[in-house]
Design an enzyme around this catalytic site. Structure first.
Site, PDB file in Angstrom:
ATOM      1  CE  LYS A 156       0.181  14.146 -14.516  1.00  0.00           C
ATOM      2  NZ  LYS A 156      -0.161  14.780 -15.826  1.00  0.00           N
ATOM      3  NE  ARG A 215      -4.251  -2.010   1.820  1.00  0.00           N
ATOM      4  CZ  ARG A 215      -4.125  -2.964   2.439  1.00  0.00           C
ATOM      5  NH1 ARG A 215      -3.199  -3.104   3.506  1.00  0.00           N
ATOM      6  NH2 ARG A 215      -5.010  -3.900   2.340  1.00  0.00           N
ATOM      7  NE  ARG A 263       1.634  17.245 -12.788  1.00  0.00           N
ATOM      8  CZ  ARG A 263       2.202  16.337 -12.099  1.00  0.00           C
ATOM      9  NH1 ARG A 263       1.785  16.339 -10.693  1.00  0.00           N
ATOM     10  NH2 ARG A 263       3.302  15.469 -12.312  1.00  0.00           N
ATOM     11  CE  LYS A 322       6.533  17.316 -13.990  1.00  0.00           C
ATOM     12  NZ  LYS A 322       6.659  16.147 -14.677  1.00  0.00           N
ATOM     13  CG  HIS A 349       6.980  11.846 -25.029  1.00  0.00           C
ATOM     14  ND1 HIS A 349       5.531  11.873 -25.138  1.00  0.00           N
ATOM     15  CD2 HIS A 349       7.504  12.651 -24.102  1.00  0.00           C
ATOM     16  CE1 HIS A 349       5.186  12.811 -24.318  1.00  0.00           C
ATOM     17  NE2 HIS A 349       6.170  13.397 -23.607  1.00  0.00           N
ATOM     18  CG  ASN A 372      -0.582  17.808 -20.240  1.00  0.00           C
ATOM     19  OD1 ASN A 372       0.203  17.180 -20.126  1.00  0.00           O
ATOM     20  ND2 ASN A 372      -1.732  17.824 -19.715  1.00  0.00           N
ATOM     21  CG  HIS A 403       2.702  16.797 -24.001  1.00  0.00           C
ATOM     22  ND1 HIS A 403       3.464  17.861 -24.012  1.00  0.00           N
ATOM     23  CD2 HIS A 403       3.388  15.757 -23.286  1.00  0.00           C
ATOM     24  CE1 HIS A 403       4.543  17.369 -23.351  1.00  0.00           C
ATOM     25  NE2 HIS A 403       4.574  16.283 -23.065  1.00  0.00           N
ATOM     26  CD  GLU A 458       8.261  16.603 -22.625  1.00  0.00           C
ATOM     27  OE1 GLU A 458       7.738  17.821 -22.022  1.00  0.00           O
ATOM     28  OE2 GLU A 458       8.110  15.541 -22.972  1.00  0.00           O
ATOM     29  CG  HIS A 471      -1.298  11.444 -27.044  1.00  0.00           C
ATOM     30  ND1 HIS A 471      -2.576  10.616 -27.529  1.00  0.00           N
ATOM     31  CD2 HIS A 471      -0.793  10.572 -26.114  1.00  0.00           C
ATOM     32  CE1 HIS A 471      -2.773   9.580 -26.602  1.00  0.00           C
ATOM     33  NE2 HIS A 471      -1.706   9.607 -25.929  1.00  0.00           N
ATOM     34  CD  GLU A 522      -2.820  17.178 -15.733  1.00  0.00           C
ATOM     35  OE1 GLU A 522      -1.745  16.498 -15.414  1.00  0.00           O
ATOM     36  OE2 GLU A 522      -3.242  17.100 -16.905  1.00  0.00           O
TER      37      GLU A 522
HETATM   38  N1  LIG Z   1       5.755  10.561 -15.092  1.00  0.00           N
HETATM   39  C1  LIG Z   1       6.011  11.505 -15.963  1.00  0.00           C
HETATM   40  O1  LIG Z   1       5.487  12.550 -15.332  1.00  0.00           O
HETATM   41  C2  LIG Z   1       6.138  11.425 -17.135  1.00  0.00           C
HETATM   42  C3  LIG Z   1       6.653  12.542 -17.992  1.00  0.00           C
HETATM   43  C4  LIG Z   1       7.148  12.395 -19.404  1.00  0.00           C
HETATM   44  C5  LIG Z   1       7.249  11.108 -19.900  1.00  0.00           C
HETATM   45  N2  LIG Z   1       7.003  10.213 -19.102  1.00  0.00           N
HETATM   46  C6  LIG Z   1       7.441   8.731 -19.634  1.00  0.00           C
HETATM   47  O2  LIG Z   1       8.895   8.581 -19.735  1.00  0.00           O
HETATM   48  C7  LIG Z   1       9.164   7.491 -20.626  1.00  0.00           C
HETATM   49  C8  LIG Z   1       9.898   7.891 -21.581  1.00  0.00           C
HETATM   50  O3  LIG Z   1      11.299   8.254 -20.891  1.00  0.00           O
HETATM   51  P1  LIG Z   1      12.377   8.396 -21.668  1.00  0.00           P
HETATM   52  O4  LIG Z   1      12.480   9.089 -22.761  1.00  0.00           O
HETATM   53  O5  LIG Z   1      13.451   8.665 -20.620  1.00  0.00           O
HETATM   54  O6  LIG Z   1      12.922   6.830 -22.048  1.00  0.00           O
HETATM   55  P2  LIG Z   1      13.519   5.712 -21.492  1.00  0.00           P
HETATM   56  O7  LIG Z   1      13.482   5.234 -20.022  1.00  0.00           O
HETATM   57  O8  LIG Z   1      12.807   4.505 -22.430  1.00  0.00           O
HETATM   58  O9  LIG Z   1      15.042   5.688 -21.971  1.00  0.00           O
HETATM   59  C9  LIG Z   1      15.441   5.978 -23.366  1.00  0.00           C
HETATM   60  C10 LIG Z   1      16.422   5.077 -23.708  1.00  0.00           C
HETATM   61  O10 LIG Z   1      17.815   5.508 -23.325  1.00  0.00           O
HETATM   62  C11 LIG Z   1      18.590   4.392 -22.361  1.00  0.00           C
HETATM   63  N3  LIG Z   1      19.164   5.216 -21.518  1.00  0.00           N
HETATM   64  C12 LIG Z   1      18.608   5.848 -20.316  1.00  0.00           C
HETATM   65  N4  LIG Z   1      19.673   6.552 -19.692  1.00  0.00           N
HETATM   66  C13 LIG Z   1      20.809   6.407 -20.536  1.00  0.00           C
HETATM   67  C14 LIG Z   1      22.302   6.780 -20.258  1.00  0.00           C
HETATM   68  N5  LIG Z   1      22.474   7.684 -19.494  1.00  0.00           N
HETATM   69  N6  LIG Z   1      23.181   6.406 -21.282  1.00  0.00           N
HETATM   70  C15 LIG Z   1      22.729   5.755 -22.240  1.00  0.00           C
HETATM   71  N7  LIG Z   1      21.540   5.163 -22.264  1.00  0.00           N
HETATM   72  C16 LIG Z   1      20.562   5.557 -21.487  1.00  0.00           C
HETATM   73  C17 LIG Z   1      17.326   3.565 -21.834  1.00  0.00           C
HETATM   74  O11 LIG Z   1      17.975   2.387 -21.686  1.00  0.00           O
HETATM   75  C18 LIG Z   1      16.427   3.728 -23.134  1.00  0.00           C
HETATM   76  O12 LIG Z   1      16.895   2.702 -24.182  1.00  0.00           O
HETATM   77  C19 LIG Z   1       7.862   7.318 -21.377  1.00  0.00           C
HETATM   78  O13 LIG Z   1       7.254   6.147 -20.919  1.00  0.00           O
HETATM   79  C20 LIG Z   1       6.882   8.291 -21.044  1.00  0.00           C
HETATM   80  O14 LIG Z   1       5.286   8.092 -20.742  1.00  0.00           O
HETATM   81  C21 LIG Z   1       6.600  10.290 -17.687  1.00  0.00           C
HETATM   82 ZN   LIG Z   2       6.226  14.981 -22.318  1.00  0.00          ZN
END
Ligand SMILES: NC(=O)c1ccc[n+]([C@@H]2O[C@H](COP(=O)([O-])OP(=O)(O)OC[C@H]3O[C@@H](n4cnc5c(N)ncnc54)[C@H](O)[C@@H]3O)[C@@H](O)[C@H]2O)c1
Ligand SMILES: [Zn+2]
Length: 366
Positions: free
Chosen positions: A142, A120, A241, A226, A266, A245, A248, A184, A252, A236
């Site tokens: 999030k 939990r 918040r 942020k 993304h 977006n 987005h 971003e 999206h 949000e």
């Molecule tokens: N929670 C939130 O507020 C929020 C906001 C925006 C995006 N997201 C989510 O984040 C995700 C995308 O995140 P991302 O772009 O970080 O992708 P990711 O976590 O898939 O990383 C991208 C790639 O880079 C590699 N990598 C990461 N750090 C590295 C480093 N320092 N050196 C070498 N390789 C590295 C990873 O292994 C992966 O292959 C999506 O699922 C999206 O929905 C969440």
């Molecule tokens: Zn984003």
């Protein structure tokens, strides 16, 4: 070193930004370890950084156990969530423990959600390693996994106890990922900070080339933006918040059209989406067209897509609007859009006519 506080009353936490902090993380994490073994969740591509972190912990006498995921969006699944929670239970993780998420947004989102529901709710620490995760996903609480019906549909709000950002880990990040994350960063300037957008125009090249001062400034400034927005509207619900977006809703739809695949990352979708939001605003007479062109020019200058063609999207307006109707931000039959009155003047518009969006996208596709 820069420390930004995310002010959320009892759930407040610090975001520490410093070159090399990964190797000096021991003293910062030791109090959270409570003399117990810490679980570190990461992915295969982060092995070298995992070693650095484990060494930093053991130097302080903190034992750790690594759980290594397959890289990629596929790890935000029910199957990975089940495997991860089973393993954390096996390791004896208690409510008072803190699981470390070392990785990009995928790792952070999965670990955040797993720890939101494990027993939990137990603690977690974000150690983001992509630019996107450092400036966006690691802050704000999030968390989510994907379902067959769409992205991030199963999740929870769960704030970390601490965020440690080491900009030097970006040296190993593939350049395309770095650029995508930069979308971003620009977004914060466009939301409400025209001076920061001007800074981006002047410093993006240095930042993307790995200049330490530019990198730390951009990350700290983005995190502060942020943190301010999240503190004002954690869940949000107050229309604040939602500003995050920007780009987005269009973005999206483009991501959906490419099946959320590596064809369009993304951040690339967000960049194209931001350009479209500005051009749509200009077409509606809301924003000066010079501002829309300035935004596109900047995105192009750093190699980010600034529209449908540059994003490789051949779809017509009707298909993209159809994707928008499945957006999880749909609210009682209307889709709130982030539009802009100019650079740094984004606002939430609940009266956007989807027929006008469709006609605009058809014109863009020509
Ligand atoms: N929670 C939130 O507020 C929020 C906001 C925006 C995006 N997201 C989510 O984040 C995700 C995308 O995140 P991302 O772009 O970080 O992708 P990711 O976590 O898939 O990383 C991208 C790639 O880079 C590699 N990598 C990461 N750090 C590295 C480093 N320092 N050196 C070498 N390789 C590295 C990873 O292994 C992966 O292959 C999506 O699922 C999206 O929905 C969440
Ligand atoms: Zn984003």
């Amino acid at each position: 070193m820069t420390t930004v506080q995310v002010a959320l009353g009892a759930r407040s936490y610090d975001v520490v930004i410093e070159d090399g902090v990964l190797g000096r993380a021991g003293p910062l994490l030791k109090p959270l370890a409570r003399g117990r073994t810490m679980a570190i969740v990461t992915d295969e591509n982060l092995r070298p950084h995992l070693s650095t972190l484990q060494r930093a912990l053991s130097a302080e006498g903190v034992a750790s156990e690594a759980i290594v995921l397959a890289p990629g969006e596929g790890s935000k699944s029910w199957a990975s969530l089940e495997a991860l929670t089973d393993r954390l239970i096996e390791l004896g993780i208690e409510r008072g423990d803190h699981v470390i998420a070392l990785g990009g947004g995928v790792t952070g989102d999965l670990v955040g959600f797993a720890t939101a529901i494990l027993k939990r709710g137990c603690g977690f620490v974000q150690v983001p390693t992509t630019l996107l995760a450092q400036v966006d996903s690691s802050v704000g609480g999030k968390t989510a996994i994907n379902s067959a019906a769409g992205k991030n549909l199963i999740g929870a709000f769960h704030q970390p106890a601490l965020v440690l950002i080491d900009p030097t880990v970006l040296d190993t990040l593939p350049e395309r990922e770095l650029r995508a994350g930069y979308a971003e960063v620009v977004k914060y300037g466009l939301i409400d900070d025209p001076a920061f957008f001007a800074w981006c125009e002047a410093n993006a090249a240095a930042l993307l080339a790995g200049d330490p001062a530019a990198r730390e400034y951009a990350i700290a400034h983005s995190v502060a933006a942020k943190a301010r927005i999240v503190a004002a509207d954690e869940r949000e619900t107050a229309g604040v918040r939602a500003l995050l977006n920007l780009g987005h809703t269009f973005g999206h739809a483009l991501e959906a059209d490419t099946g959320f695949s590596r064809k369009l990352l993304h951040g690339e979708g967000v960049a194209a989406g931001i350009a479209l939001a500005y051009r749509f605003s200009a077409a509606q007479g809301i924003a000066p067209s010079d501002d829309a062109e300035r935004v596109s020019a900047h995105l192009r200058s750093v190699g980010l897509p600034d529209g449908l063609a540059a994003a490789g999207i051949g779809a017509r307006g009707a298909r993209l609007v159809e994707h928008m109707l499945h957006d999880k931000k749909m609210d009682a039959g209307t889709l709130p859009f982030l539009l802009a009155r100019g650079i740094g003047r984004a606002y939430l518009d609940r009266t956007v006519d989807l027929a006008a969006v469709e006609a605009f996208l058809d014109a863009e596709a020509r």
